[in-house]
Structure formats: structure tokens, C-alpha cells
Design a protein around this motif. Structure first.
Motif, PDB file in Angstrom:
ATOM      1  N   LYS A   1      11.849 -71.828  42.177  1.00 19.25           N
ATOM      2  CA  LYS A   1      10.904 -71.539  43.242  1.00 19.25           C
ATOM      3  C   LYS A   1      10.871 -72.741  44.142  1.00 19.25           C
ATOM      4  CE  LYS A   1       7.637 -69.281  40.690  1.00 19.25           C
ATOM      5  NZ  LYS A   1       6.381 -68.553  40.443  1.00 19.25           N
ATOM      6  N   ASN A   2      10.718 -72.574  45.407  1.00 16.16           N
ATOM      7  CA  ASN A   2      10.592 -73.729  46.277  1.00 16.16           C
ATOM      8  C   ASN A   2       9.828 -73.391  47.546  1.00 16.16           C
ATOM      9  OD1 ASN A   2      11.329 -75.636  48.441  1.00 16.16           O
ATOM     10  ND2 ASN A   2      12.312 -76.654  46.735  1.00 16.16           N
ATOM     11  N   PRO A   3       8.599 -73.880  47.604  1.00 19.92           N
ATOM     12  CA  PRO A   3       7.722 -73.571  48.732  1.00 19.92           C
ATOM     13  C   PRO A   3       8.248 -74.110  50.060  1.00 19.92           C
ATOM     14  CG  PRO A   3       6.712 -75.194  47.262  1.00 19.92           C
ATOM     15  CD  PRO A   3       7.938 -74.699  46.584  1.00 19.92           C
ATOM     16  N   GLU A   4       8.946 -75.231  50.025  1.00 27.70           N
ATOM     17  CA  GLU A   4       9.496 -75.805  51.268  1.00 27.70           C
ATOM     18  C   GLU A   4      10.378 -74.793  51.982  1.00 27.70           C
ATOM     19  OE1 GLU A   4      11.681 -79.648  51.443  1.00 27.70           O
ATOM     20  OE2 GLU A   4      10.559 -80.056  49.589  1.00 27.70           O
ATOM     21  N   ILE A   5      11.226 -74.158  51.186  1.00 23.76           N
ATOM     22  CA  ILE A   5      12.147 -73.196  51.775  1.00 23.76           C
ATOM     23  C   ILE A   5      11.393 -72.037  52.409  1.00 23.76           C
ATOM     24  CG2 ILE A   5      13.876 -71.462  51.149  1.00 23.76           C
ATOM     25  CD1 ILE A   5      15.388 -73.464  49.691  1.00 23.76           C
ATOM     26  N   GLU A   6      10.364 -71.595  51.727  1.00 24.56           N
ATOM     27  CA  GLU A   6       9.586 -70.475  52.271  1.00 24.56           C
ATOM     28  C   GLU A   6       8.989 -70.850  53.631  1.00 24.56           C
ATOM     29  OE1 GLU A   6       8.601 -67.777  49.631  1.00 24.56           O
ATOM     30  OE2 GLU A   6      10.118 -68.757  48.397  1.00 24.56           O
ATOM     31  N   GLU A   7       8.512 -72.085  53.705  1.00 22.46           N
ATOM     32  CA  GLU A   7       7.943 -72.535  54.980  1.00 22.46           C
ATOM     33  C   GLU A   7       8.982 -72.529  56.087  1.00 22.46           C
ATOM     34  OE1 GLU A   7       6.063 -76.453  54.888  1.00 22.46           O
ATOM     35  OE2 GLU A   7       5.194 -75.877  52.944  1.00 22.46           O
ATOM     36  N   THR A   8      10.145 -73.099  55.761  1.00 23.73           N
ATOM     37  CA  THR A   8      11.206 -73.161  56.761  1.00 23.73           C
ATOM     38  C   THR A   8      11.595 -71.766  57.218  1.00 23.73           C
ATOM     39  OG1 THR A   8      11.984 -75.058  55.503  1.00 23.73           O
ATOM     40  CG2 THR A   8      13.391 -74.261  57.278  1.00 23.73           C
ATOM     41  N   GLN A   9      11.617 -70.846  56.281  1.00 22.63           N
ATOM     42  CA  GLN A   9      11.951 -69.467  56.629  1.00 22.63           C
ATOM     43  C   GLN A   9      10.989 -68.901  57.654  1.00 22.63           C
ATOM     44  OE1 GLN A   9      12.055 -67.366  52.964  1.00 22.63           O
ATOM     45  NE2 GLN A   9      14.008 -68.256  52.344  1.00 22.63           N
ATOM     46  N   GLU A  10       9.715 -69.186  57.440  1.00 19.47           N
ATOM     47  CA  GLU A  10       8.717 -68.675  58.372  1.00 19.47           C
ATOM     48  C   GLU A  10       8.947 -69.242  59.766  1.00 19.47           C
ATOM     49  OE1 GLU A  10       6.679 -66.252  58.187  1.00 19.47           O
ATOM     50  OE2 GLU A  10       7.134 -65.854  56.075  1.00 19.47           O
ATOM     51  N   LYS A  11       9.299 -70.519  59.810  1.00 15.04           N
ATOM     52  CA  LYS A  11       9.586 -71.158  61.105  1.00 15.04           C
ATOM     53  C   LYS A  11      10.730 -70.436  61.803  1.00 15.04           C
ATOM     54  CE  LYS A  11       9.065 -75.844  59.834  1.00 15.04           C
ATOM     55  NZ  LYS A  11       9.861 -77.081  59.705  1.00 15.04           N
ATOM     56  N   ILE A  12      11.786 -70.200  61.048  1.00 13.01           N
ATOM     57  CA  ILE A  12      12.967 -69.552  61.620  1.00 13.01           C
ATOM     58  C   ILE A  12      12.608 -68.160  62.135  1.00 13.01           C
ATOM     59  CG2 ILE A  12      15.217 -68.580  61.081  1.00 13.01           C
ATOM     60  CD1 ILE A  12      15.404 -70.841  58.922  1.00 13.01           C
ATOM     61  N   ALA A  13      11.865 -67.429  61.317  1.00 16.50           N
ATOM     62  CA  ALA A  13      11.475 -66.069  61.693  1.00 16.50           C
ATOM     63  C   ALA A  13      10.670 -66.101  62.985  1.00 16.50           C
ATOM     64  CB  ALA A  13      10.674 -65.432  60.576  1.00 16.50           C
TER      65      ALA A  13
END
Lengths: 143, 143
Positions: B107-119
Motif C-alpha cells: 500500500k502506498n498513500p503517496e502514490i494515491e495522492e499523485t494519482q489524484e493530482k494527475i487525474a
DNA sequence: TTAGTTGCAAATCGTTTGCATCAAG
DNA sequence: CTTGATGCAAACGATTTGCAACTAA
């Protein structure tokens, strides 16, 4: 294009495989494609040039291109595989609209970094990855 | 387990669908699984309990569980779909060893955040994602 | 001439579906 | 009773393979 042809030539001679006119036709059509293409779609394009090429040959050559390192393969949620080449196409990831099927490509170095961190934590050596974000694109969500 | 059963019950009554003893057997076997499982594999496990259950019913029920929100589906590089449930299993991503086939979850919350930025950049609304890192695990790279 | 390449059709693999029967509510 | 659930086998879509003919080196 030169780099890709070279890559293929190297791979072929390394593995004692051959060039052929059909293989060339398929390679040219494949490299002409900008985005992802399925074997079926590529078959259609190739057939405009040379209708004698069968679908089996398309599959055989896509596999070859993949093994030679000049094609990437992905499977989205549905069944068929999509192929794309590396010419003018370095690694990137995908945003996929579940309503209209639109596929947007993006690149993000931050994510790559984070991935390396994660891999390190698990003593894992990454050779490739896929990141796909599924959702609704701007057009579809405004409808 | 209670939460999952509830989820299913809600979904069933909402859609005017029914419980059945076979559906229960399949659900139990599915929830017992810790990692990913293919339809074929689940079929085998279910058949230890009730050999009269056919593979078609496994597929029909996995689809149902998926629609009810208690199963996730992914396709790795190869053809078949893998299913996993949400009981004790919130969202995570995968490290996949190309040599031994081992699958590590992370699991990695950092990645989830970055994904939201990209979206956001693409005005895209994310509903789900998949991130798979392919490579060599520690055991296999030390061999 | 030797071995890789191809077309074709048949085979395969994972998954879905039609139909008749069974069972839940 | 009414309609969903199921087993079975047939159907399916994507991909692979066996084989005989072809062709590059």
C-alpha cells in the motif's frame, strides 16, 4: 524508425531468425501507429497493404517484436491485448475512461520515484510496471 | 465477514436476487481465500465442499460479488482474471516476480495522492486504479 | 539446401450463454 | 406459483499451433 529497425535486426541475427517482406510490412504498419493497437486492428491495416497476410502471422510477429524489446503489451479490463511500440513512445501510463473508452497517456516522474522506494523496501528489482487509472473523462462526466 | 455478507444481502434485495445454498458455499470459500484466486482455482476449492457446483456458477457468482462491491478483479500479464475480496483486504497494489510468480501486496498513500493530482490535470474522475510492478524478488535475484 | 516463415484450419484457453430443470420466496 | 439459480454443453472471442508449402540466406 532507424533505432527500431536496428533493434529488430540485432534481435533477429542474435536468435538466428530472418527478415521477410511480410515481416517488414507488419513492422512498418506497426511503427506508423501512434497509440495502442490490437492484433485485429493491426491486421486490418496490414491487409490494406498486403491482403495475403493472415492474423496468425500478425500474432507471431507482435510476439517477436515484443521479445525483441520494441513493443509493449497491456491488457486493460477487457479481454484483448493492446500493443504499442517504443518509437516516439517512451514509457508512460494510462487514464482510461470507463464510459467512452478513451485512453489518455501520461508520464509522471514522481510516481516512478515512489515505485523505486517501494521496490527497495521489498528488496525487489523492478524491470517494468503498469499503472492504469480508471474513471470518467471530462466529456463523459459533464454529460 | 459480517460486513461482506451484509453487502451481499443488500445488493441481492436491491436487485431482487436470491440467496442460495450454493451461492453461500461459494461466498464462504471465496472469503476464506487470503490472496488472489482465479475462477478455476476457486472452483476446485468449492468442489471440495460441494462437487455439484459447476464452473459456470463460479463465474456467475464472481461477477455478482464484483457487482455487489465485495470482489475486485485484475488481469496480470497472462490471460485469466484474478479475483480478491475486500474482507481484511482494503485496496493495495502488487509487486510481481517474473521468475517465481510470487505476488507481494503493498500500500502506498503517496502514490494515491499523485494519482489524484494527475487525474485533476486531465479533469478525470478516478473510480479505481491498478499499479503493478514487475521484476525480480529478493530470493530470485540472489540465485 | 537448410531452417525459418507463412496461411490455413483446427485446437486451445478462459469465459459466457441458451435451455431445461430446480429451488427460493 | 413466479422468477431467479444452476448444470450442462454448446458457443464465443482471443490467441496458439500443426502441417505442408514457401522463401531467405
Amino acid at each position: 524508425m532507424y533505432k527500431e529497425k536496428q533493434l529488430l535486426t540485432n534481435f533477429l541475427s542474435e536468435k538466428n531468425l530472418r527478415h521477410s517482406s511480410k515481416r517488414n510490412t507488419i513492422l512498418k504498419a506497426f511503427l506508423k501507429e501512434e497509440g495502442h493497437i490490437t492484433a485485429e486492428e493491426l491486421h486490418k491495416k496490414v491487409n490494406e497493404e498486403d491482403p495475403s497476410i493472415g492474423i496468425a502471422t500478425i500474432y507471431r510477429n507482435l510476439k517477436l517484436f515484443h521479445d525483441a524489446g520494441l513493443a509493449r503489451m497491456s491488457r486493460f479490463e477487457k479481454g484483448e491485448a493492446h500493443y504499442e511500440h517504443n518509437y516516439l513512445h517512451t514509457h508512460h501510463d494510462h487514464l482510461i475512461c470507463l464510459k467512452c473508452g478513451k485512453i489518455i497517456e501520461f508520464k509522471n516522474p514522481e510516481i516512478e520515484e515512489t515505485q523505486e522506494k517501494i521496490a527497495g523496501k521489498h528488496k525487489f528489482k523492478i524491470t517494468s510496471h503498469r499503472l492504469e487509472l480508471y474513471g470518467t473523462c471530462s466529456k463523459c462526466s459533464s454529460k
